[in-house]
Design an enzyme around this catalytic site. Structure first.
Site, PDB file in Angstrom:
ATOM      1  N   LYS A   1      33.320  70.179  30.923  1.00 59.65           N
ATOM      2  CA  LYS A   1      32.955  68.761  30.983  1.00 59.65           C
ATOM      3  C   LYS A   1      31.441  68.569  30.956  1.00 59.65           C
ATOM      4  CE  LYS A   1      35.776  67.985  34.417  1.00 59.65           C
ATOM      5  NZ  LYS A   1      36.401  67.447  35.616  1.00 59.65           N
TER       6      LYS A   1
ATOM      7  N   ARG B   1      41.377  80.655  32.639  1.00 59.30           N
ATOM      8  CA  ARG B   1      41.076  79.482  31.805  1.00 59.30           C
ATOM      9  C   ARG B   1      41.419  79.762  30.357  1.00 59.30           C
ATOM     10  NH1 ARG B   1      37.157  75.377  33.186  1.00 59.30           N
ATOM     11  NH2 ARG B   1      37.056  75.492  35.417  1.00 59.30           N
TER      12      ARG B   1
ATOM     13  N   GLU C   1      38.762  66.346  38.702  1.00 57.06           N
ATOM     14  CA  GLU C   1      37.642  65.630  39.305  1.00 57.06           C
ATOM     15  C   GLU C   1      37.257  64.516  38.333  1.00 57.06           C
ATOM     16  OE1 GLU C   1      34.226  68.021  40.254  1.00 57.06           O
ATOM     17  OE2 GLU C   1      33.150  66.266  41.004  1.00 57.06           O
TER      18      GLU C   1
HETATM   19  P1  ATP Z   1      35.030  71.736  33.749  1.00 59.75           P
HETATM   20  O1  ATP Z   1      34.504  73.125  33.914  1.00 59.75           O
HETATM   21  O2  ATP Z   1      35.267  71.351  32.349  1.00 59.75           O
HETATM   22  O3  ATP Z   1      34.251  70.711  34.494  1.00 59.75           O
HETATM   23  P2  ATP Z   1      36.755  71.778  35.932  1.00 59.75           P
HETATM   24  O4  ATP Z   1      37.597  72.914  36.273  1.00 59.75           O
HETATM   25  O5  ATP Z   1      35.546  71.603  36.775  1.00 59.75           O
HETATM   26  O6  ATP Z   1      36.453  71.815  34.403  1.00 59.75           O
HETATM   27  P3  ATP Z   1      38.476  69.861  37.085  1.00 59.75           P
HETATM   28  O7  ATP Z   1      38.550  68.410  36.854  1.00 59.75           O
HETATM   29  O8  ATP Z   1      38.030  70.342  38.410  1.00 59.75           O
HETATM   30  O9  ATP Z   1      37.527  70.436  35.962  1.00 59.75           O
HETATM   31  O10 ATP Z   1      39.823  70.572  36.656  1.00 59.75           O
HETATM   32  C1  ATP Z   1      41.107  70.109  36.952  1.00 59.75           C
HETATM   33  C2  ATP Z   1      42.048  71.247  36.762  1.00 59.75           C
HETATM   34  O11 ATP Z   1      42.032  71.709  35.422  1.00 59.75           O
HETATM   35  C3  ATP Z   1      41.680  72.427  37.635  1.00 59.75           C
HETATM   36  O12 ATP Z   1      42.851  72.913  38.259  1.00 59.75           O
HETATM   37  C4  ATP Z   1      41.099  73.415  36.675  1.00 59.75           C
HETATM   38  O13 ATP Z   1      41.284  74.710  37.147  1.00 59.75           O
HETATM   39  C5  ATP Z   1      41.877  73.112  35.390  1.00 59.75           C
HETATM   40  N1  ATP Z   1      41.114  73.512  34.208  1.00 59.75           N
HETATM   41  C6  ATP Z   1      39.884  73.114  33.839  1.00 59.75           C
HETATM   42  N2  ATP Z   1      39.483  73.721  32.707  1.00 59.75           N
HETATM   43  C7  ATP Z   1      40.491  74.531  32.320  1.00 59.75           C
HETATM   44  C8  ATP Z   1      40.688  75.439  31.222  1.00 59.75           C
HETATM   45  N3  ATP Z   1      39.761  75.628  30.282  1.00 59.75           N
HETATM   46  N4  ATP Z   1      41.876  76.086  31.154  1.00 59.75           N
HETATM   47  C9  ATP Z   1      42.815  75.902  32.079  1.00 59.75           C
HETATM   48  N5  ATP Z   1      42.688  75.074  33.135  1.00 59.75           N
HETATM   49  C10 ATP Z   1      41.549  74.392  33.269  1.00 59.75           C
HETATM   50 MG    MG Z   2      35.855  71.422  38.944  1.00 59.49          MG
END
Ligand code: ATP
Ligand code: MG
Length: 555
Positions: free
Chosen positions: A270, A260, A34
């Site tokens: 983020k 994760r 995102e």
């Molecule tokens: P954040 O919680 O930091 O905002 P998010 O999952 O909302 O992370 P996205 O941009 O939606 O951020 O994530 C893109 C991809 O990265 C998704 O498939 C998510 O599952 C994966 N991802 C995010 N954080 C991790 C992590 N700590 N370990 C493994 N994969 C991750």
């Molecule tokens: Mg997300």
């Protein structure tokens, strides 16, 4: 550097079994960030996993911006994400994709679901909708709008789209089951009203699909075979499958979840990283202390080091935590093998070599790398004035050779790549501080053993005081003082006040040619990178990437 093949993990096994059943299956994964912030190390693991699986099975991996929240998203974040994925060395399939590329199709499918009696417009406000969903102990209540006619719902969806309703006063919901044990199946929201400008679709839409309505359908439109996400989406999987089942989608992707990755001393959220930026606790998203990909890049971490770390993490369905020292050792390994040596004195003190004539310049040649002759040599000069590090000198002659393998008053040490010197006397200022050391060099010791009876305590680094440059050197420590900042009530309180120290160093003349992002081992000091933004020929700035050895952080 040769890269290890991606290790076998449970996802690779699932894919292998799928190919076994269907040998013509073309594997297609995607990384769907995102654009609401910069990518962090957690994302890097997801990137490595998705791209590595595609590569391993000769398939493709898409880069798709999951851009359904216009208020939080920005083109600048999207641009940074593209830069980061590229810097890591991955090439996505075709053009960069956006969920917003499919807004027309998704709208068409919303109408389709209404026509099938599987979706409805709810004119209850957002708060009521939320309350009526019930909770784990209480069943949900059906909306009074749920069973209005198909034509009514079609008209109201059109009204929503036309901007007739304010935010949070109307939504499109799937008609599933308000008594379902899985809350995600209690008539989930498919479209909500957001009167916001979108960085891609501009002002075309005032209704936006939810993650659930957008994600699986985007996967299907792109022909994704394996849609890999983190565990928090496990409870969304029934809905993902329900939508694919009930829509005329061109393909049937499958969702798989993995845990994760958490890394000690780091924050991988983020939202929390944005807080550090917004509160000016760090200089920006790419501050060298940040666990963002761009922060690690500016810090000097190598893409290969980061990828090696990500590939070492076990891909599993149970949460675990990796040690930051494991990341550091992957980076150090790459730096040690692949980057040249140079000398820099971070805490300089002058040494006057009294038995060398004032105008004498000795030319020396040193290898750029001790084991990689292909890197060639660098030229050094040596005159009667050199800088050594204050910490490499002691007046305490009672220190044993074992305790202190450096320069001691009255004793010998070798200057790296040069001759052996002896410290004869010290020069003090009015405050009784040592400001210089008078030394004498031992003749004929460049590249040769000293004569019988002279035993240098060790080898120290130095720079030629008459042919060196000043440099700003930024030394970093972990951004947090405790290994688990995410678990603190207020993680900002765990910020390390000493995470950045700036020193004025003296560096060898050859470093004038360093370009931004060039990396070096400063001998005996650690690994350093010329700062990506601030380093210039008339203003040398180096960031310390990492020390020579594991720092043994407390656990
Ligand atoms: P954040 O919680 O930091 O905002 P998010 O999952 O909302 O992370 P996205 O941009 O939606 O951020 O994530 C893109 C991809 O990265 C998704 O498939 C998510 O599952 C994966 N991802 C995010 N954080 C991790 C992590 N700590 N370990 C493994 N994969 C991750
Ligand atoms: Mg997300």
């Amino acid at each position: 550097m040769d890269r290890e093949p991606a290790p076998d993990n449970f996802l690779a096994q699932i894919i292998a079994a799928d190919i076994n059943k269907n040998p013509n299956l073309k594997i297609h994964t995607r990384f769907p960030p995102e654009p609401n912030g910069f990518l962090h190390l957690g994302h890097a693991t997801s990137i490595c996993l998705n791209f590595a699986l595609a590569e391993k099975f000769n398939g493709y991996c898409n880069l798709r911006f999951d851009d359904t929240n216009p208020e939080k998203e920005e083109q600048a974040y999207a641009d940074a994400i593209i830069e980061d994925v590229t810097w890591l060395g991955f090439k996505w399939y075709g053009d960069v994709k956006h969920t917003s590329d499919y807004f027309d199709k998704l709208y068409e499918w919303a109408i389709y679901l209404i026509e099938q009696g599987l979706a409805y417009v709810d004119l209850q406000d957002a708060e009521t909708v939320k309350q009526n969903r019930g909770d784990f102990n209480n069943l949900g209540t059906e909306s009074p709008y749920r069973n209005h006619s198909i034509d009514w719902h079609k008209q109201e969806l059109e009204n929503m789209r036309a901007g007739k309703y304010a935010e949070n006063t109307a939504s499109l919901r799937a008609k599933i089951d308000m008594k379902h044990a899985n809350m995600n199946m209690r008539d989930p929201i498919l479209y909500r009203i957001r009167k916001a400008h979108h960085h891609q679709t501009k002002d075309k839409w005032c209704i936006y699909p939810s993650y659930d309505f957008a994600h699986g359908q985007s996967d299907a439109l792109e022909g994704i075979t394996h849609s890999i996400c983190t565990l928090e989406f496990q409870n969304h999987r029934p809905l993902y499958e329900w939508l694919l089942e009930n829509l005329p989608v061109p393909s049937k992707p499958k969702q798989y979840e993995f845990a994760r990755s958490n890394i000690s001393y780091m924050i991988t959220s983020k939202r929390k990283l944005k807080l550090l930026v917004d509160e000016n606790i760090v200089s920006d998203w790419d501050d060298p202390r940040m666990p963002t990909i761009s922060g690690m890049r500016r810090r000097g971490y190598t893409a290969n080091g980061i990828k090696d770390f990500c590939n070492m993490l076990s891909v599993s369905r149970s949460e675990g935590s990796a040690e930051i020292t494991m990341l550091e050792s992957c980076v150090r390994n790459d730096l040690n093998n692949n980057y040249p040596r140079a000398m820099a004195v971070l805490n300089p003190i002058l040494v006057k070599i009294t038995n060398l004539p004032e105008n004498n310049i000795i030319s020396l040649v040193a290898p750029k790398h001790p084991d990689q002759q292909s890197m060639g040599n660098r030229d050094l000069t040596l005159t009667n004035e050199v800088y050594i590090d204050r910490n490499d000198f002691s007046t305490d002659s009672s220190l044993s050779r074992k305790q202190f393998k450096r320069l001691v008053l009255g004793d010998y040490v070798r200057l790296r790549n040069a001759f052996v010197i002896k410290a004869d006397s010290i020069v003090k200022n009015e405050q009784d501080e040592i400001i210089a050391i008078n030394a004498s060099y031992v003749e004929d010791t460049i590249g040769k053993k000293p004569p019988e009876g002279i035993k240098p305590r060790g080898v120290i680094h130095w720079v030629d005081a008459k042919n060196c440059h000043n440099a700003e050197v930024r030394l970093y420590d972990t951004l947090f003082t405790c290994p688990n900042p995410e678990q603190q009530d207020d993680f900002t309180k765990a910020v390390n006040p000493n995470s950045l120290t700036i020193v004025n160093a003296k560096v060898e003349a050859s470093l004038i040619d360093a370009k931004p992002e060039d990396r070096f081992q400063f001998e005996r000091e650690g690994y350093f990178v010329a700062d990506r933004y601030n380093h210039q020929p008339n203003n040398l700035v180096f960031n310390k990437i990492i020390g020579l050895k594991d720092s043994q952080k407390p656990k």
